[in-house]
Design a protein around this motif. Sequence first.
Motif, mmCIF file in Angstrom:
data_model
loop_
_atom_site.group_PDB
_atom_site.id
_atom_site.type_symbol
_atom_site.label_atom_id
_atom_site.label_comp_id
_atom_site.label_asym_id
_atom_site.label_seq_id
_atom_site.Cartn_x
_atom_site.Cartn_y
_atom_site.Cartn_z
ATOM 1 N N ASN A 9 36.841 41.931 39.324
ATOM 2 C CA ASN A 9 35.479 41.398 39.243
ATOM 3 C C ASN A 9 35.352 39.968 39.760
ATOM 4 O O ASN A 9 34.291 39.360 39.657
ATOM 5 N N PRO A 14 36.771 37.137 43.116
ATOM 6 C CA PRO A 14 37.487 37.053 44.389
ATOM 7 C C PRO A 14 38.962 36.750 44.157
ATOM 8 O O PRO A 14 39.321 36.013 43.241
ATOM 9 N N ASN A 73 39.006 43.639 45.597
ATOM 10 C CA ASN A 73 38.514 42.253 45.594
ATOM 11 C C ASN A 73 39.457 41.283 46.306
ATOM 12 O O ASN A 73 39.301 40.065 46.186
ATOM 13 N N PHE A 94 32.029 41.986 43.139
ATOM 14 C CA PHE A 94 33.214 42.824 43.072
ATOM 15 C C PHE A 94 33.137 43.692 41.839
ATOM 16 O O PHE A 94 32.818 43.225 40.748
#
Length: 206
Positions: free
Chosen positions: A22, A24, A105, A205
Amino acid sequence: MVIKTTEFVKSSGKWQECPEPNLPEYAFIGRSNVGKSSLINAMMNHKDLAKTSQTPGKTQLINHFLINESWYLTDLPGYGYARVSKSMRKDFEKINTNYILNRPNLVNLFVLVDSRHTPQQIDIEFIEWCGESDIPFSIVFTKADKLKPNTVNANVEVYRNELLKTWEELPDMYVTSAEKKIGGDEILDFITKTNELLTKNKVKFE
């Protein structure tokens, strides 16, 4: 980028066990004696965030760190030389390959190479594989403090020329030294700008 908080999250044996994708994520990989853990610790201004060892091959799992509560730094197992069995090296390759190809991600992969050496076949092959697999990556030259600046620049140029035999456009390249804390700020600036762009474009993400 100012590093305010660093938190070890978990070690995973396979990509499915990694933290929720969730945020980067930026991963670091290289041959097992390239100085990866030392560079990570220098960038994070943390003496032992990533575990270093006199014996190459210390990193044997996918290690996730949460940085500034906003992005993940991932320390991947080294490839190539390591004092481990052939079967364990194959396990490392499988762990890395599956993570790189499947982690949703993963924003950028930093491929570390030793600035003291001429292009090594194993590094060139890995870089070529990243390109063929459409993996966004940058090349990070390590241990620049071990050579005179002119020699480092010459070695980087040799790498450029070698890659230009098959590449039309080269990835970003960074020259670093963990001991002298050279180059880490440039990598962090890249991460900052990339994260800002992701936020601006409202990339999420899942």
